[in-house]
Scaffold this motif. Structure first.
Motif, PDB file in Angstrom:
ATOM      1  N   ASP A  81       0.834  -1.200   0.000  1.00 14.55           N
ATOM      2  CA  ASP A  81       0.000   0.000   0.000  1.00 14.55           C
ATOM      3  C   ASP A  81       0.872   1.255   0.000  1.00 14.55           C
ATOM      4  OD1 ASP A  81      -1.865  -2.079   0.620  1.00 14.55           O
ATOM      5  OD2 ASP A  81      -3.226  -0.565   1.411  1.00 14.55           O
ATOM      6  N   ARG A 116      -5.584   0.659   3.794  1.00 13.84           N
ATOM      7  CA  ARG A 116      -5.120  -0.705   4.010  1.00 13.84           C
ATOM      8  C   ARG A 116      -6.036  -1.769   3.438  1.00 13.84           C
ATOM      9  NH1 ARG A 116       0.148  -1.144   4.562  1.00 13.84           N
ATOM     10  NH2 ARG A 116       0.910   0.710   5.593  1.00 13.84           N
ATOM     11  N   CYS A 117      -6.468  -1.563   2.192  1.00 19.74           N
ATOM     12  CA  CYS A 117      -7.208  -2.618   1.499  1.00 19.74           C
ATOM     13  C   CYS A 117      -6.690  -2.760   0.078  1.00 19.74           C
ATOM     14  CB  CYS A 117      -8.711  -2.337   1.537  1.00 19.74           C
ATOM     15  SG  CYS A 117      -9.718  -3.841   1.317  1.00 19.74           S
ATOM     16  N   THR A 121      -8.319   0.505  -2.213  1.00 23.47           N
ATOM     17  CA  THR A 121      -8.180   1.842  -1.641  1.00 23.47           C
ATOM     18  C   THR A 121      -7.114   2.665  -2.356  1.00 23.47           C
ATOM     19  OG1 THR A 121      -6.842   0.781   0.092  1.00 23.47           O
ATOM     20  CG2 THR A 121      -9.110   1.326   0.630  1.00 23.47           C
ATOM     21  N   GLU A 234      -4.737 -14.384   5.629  1.00 20.27           N
ATOM     22  CA  GLU A 234      -3.477 -13.695   5.938  1.00 20.27           C
ATOM     23  C   GLU A 234      -2.317 -14.675   6.025  1.00 20.27           C
ATOM     24  OE1 GLU A 234      -6.322 -12.877   7.379  1.00 20.27           O
ATOM     25  OE2 GLU A 234      -6.412 -10.717   7.828  1.00 20.27           O
ATOM     26  N   ALA A 248      -2.279  -8.505   4.915  1.00 18.99           N
ATOM     27  CA  ALA A 248      -3.507  -7.923   5.462  1.00 18.99           C
ATOM     28  C   ALA A 248      -4.297  -7.205   4.379  1.00 18.99           C
ATOM     29  CB  ALA A 248      -3.167  -6.964   6.601  1.00 18.99           C
ATOM     30  N   SER A 249      -3.609  -6.482   3.502  1.00 22.92           N
ATOM     31  CA  SER A 249      -4.289  -5.744   2.435  1.00 22.92           C
ATOM     32  C   SER A 249      -4.952  -6.694   1.440  1.00 22.92           C
ATOM     33  CB  SER A 249      -3.297  -4.835   1.707  1.00 22.92           C
ATOM     34  OG  SER A 249      -2.906  -3.756   2.528  1.00 22.92           O
ATOM     35  N   CYS A 252      -7.961  -8.293   2.922  1.00 21.72           N
ATOM     36  CA  CYS A 252      -9.071  -7.339   2.935  1.00 21.72           C
ATOM     37  C   CYS A 252      -9.753  -7.302   1.573  1.00 21.72           C
ATOM     38  CB  CYS A 252      -8.560  -5.952   3.316  1.00 21.72           C
ATOM     39  SG  CYS A 252      -9.819  -4.640   3.211  1.00 21.72           S
ATOM     40  N   ARG A 255     -11.781 -10.580   1.003  1.00 22.51           N
ATOM     41  CA  ARG A 255     -13.011 -10.663   1.791  1.00 22.51           C
ATOM     42  C   ARG A 255     -14.102  -9.761   1.222  1.00 22.51           C
ATOM     43  NH1 ARG A 255      -9.192 -10.698   6.471  1.00 22.51           N
ATOM     44  NH2 ARG A 255      -9.036 -12.902   7.092  1.00 22.51           N
ATOM     45  N   ARG A 256     -13.718  -8.593   0.743  1.00 20.06           N
ATOM     46  CA  ARG A 256     -14.719  -7.695   0.156  1.00 20.06           C
ATOM     47  C   ARG A 256     -15.299  -8.311  -1.126  1.00 20.06           C
ATOM     48  NH1 ARG A 256     -15.263  -2.533   2.327  1.00 20.06           N
ATOM     49  NH2 ARG A 256     -16.230  -1.773   0.402  1.00 20.06           N
TER      50      ARG A 256
END
Length: 284
Positions: A81, A116-117, A121, A234, A248-249, A252, A255-256
């Motif tokens: 990111d 952080r996605c 993002t 993760e 983590a990103s 994310c 999951r979305r």
């Protein structure tokens, strides 16, 4: 003349080839000239530069009239990111004083305002920055790249299992790089009034089960989807060499997608490359 960032990657090179097929002049921006040999043979010019070199990139932009903007993916072992946001800042800075009459940018389904996605993002920030500057900007949001499955061909061949970050029966928008390239080329050549966001995906929506079936048909063997549990995302990304931040990103983002938060509200532009034809082409 058209300037193509990320021109040696799959989407950038597909955009360049679509323009070359129309008889247009194209300059590919790459950090390594050797990566652009095939496009050079096809008629493209090569400009060697890092997108972080604002002055050099601005000079390349000044040599053209329109540009395709693609934020290069960061090394997953880094803080992706942070690295990709710095790329965005440099590209936007290079547009100032470039004299370009229009730009077309690659973005992603589900881009939203947040932290952080991953691409969701970072590329939303890219979109907003483009809207805030003076050059007319068209934005193509892409579905899930079919090319993400290409790296699975070897393990599928070896053991008949297809790892998937998504539920096996979840159908999502997917798209081939060639279709994204054609869509980008069309908007690069269209009028300066053709701006704003469009969504681009393939002719149908597919699931991991569909991908497994396409591999099975081509390989003439049974292929089973191996779902990666939601709570193991993760850890799995870290096992693949991703940094803690990148893992983590990417989790994310995944999951979305699973939760349906990346589906477009408007009618998408449909490409023509099917899943089966794309998988078949992987094997030549």
């Amino acid at each position: 003349m058209y300037v193509i960032l990320g021109g040696t990657g799959q989407v950038g090179s597909a955009t360049a080839r679509a323009l070359l097929d129309e008889g247009e002049e194209v300059t590919i921006v790459t950090r390594d000239e050797s990566h652009g040999e095939d496009l050079k043979k096809a008629g493209a010019s090569i400009a060697v530069s890092d997108v972080r070199d604002v002055e050099a990139l601005r000079g390349i932009f000044q040599s053209g009239k329109r540009a395709f903007l693609l934020n290069p993916p960061a090394d997953p072992s880094s803080d992706t990111d942070k690295e990709e946001r710095e790329n965005v800042a440099a590209i936007i800075a290079a547009l100032d004083g470039s004299g370009l009459e229009k730009v077309v940018a690659a973005s992603t389904y589900g881009a939203f305002d947040g932290e952080r996605c991953g691409d969701l993002t970072v590329l939303h920030e890219f979109e907003q920055a483009l809207k805030s500057q003076s050059i007319p900007a068209a934005i193509n949001r892409a579905g899930y790249y079919l090319s993400n499955w290409a790296g699975m061909a070897e393990p599928v061949q070896e053991n008949g299992t297809l790892p998937s970050f998504f539920p096996a029966d979840l159908s999502i928008p997917m798209v081939a790089p060639s279709d994204l390239g054609k869509a980008a080329a069309r908007r690069l050549m269209s009028g300066t009034e053709d701006v704003g966001i469009q969504h681009v995906e393939g002719p149908e929506r597919y699931s991991a089960n569909d991908v497994a079936s396409a591999f099975a048909e081509k390989m003439d063997r049974e292929v089973e989807v191996q779902e990666i549990p939601r709570d193991a995302l993760e850890d799995t990304f870290r096992e693949f060499g991703f940094s803690h931040e990148a893992a983590a990103s990417y989790a994310c983002m995944t999951r979305r997608m699973i939760d349906g938060k990346t589906m477009p509200a408007d009618e998408p532009i449909l490409g023509t490359t099917s899943l089966r034809s794309y998988i078949a082409a992987i094997f030549g």
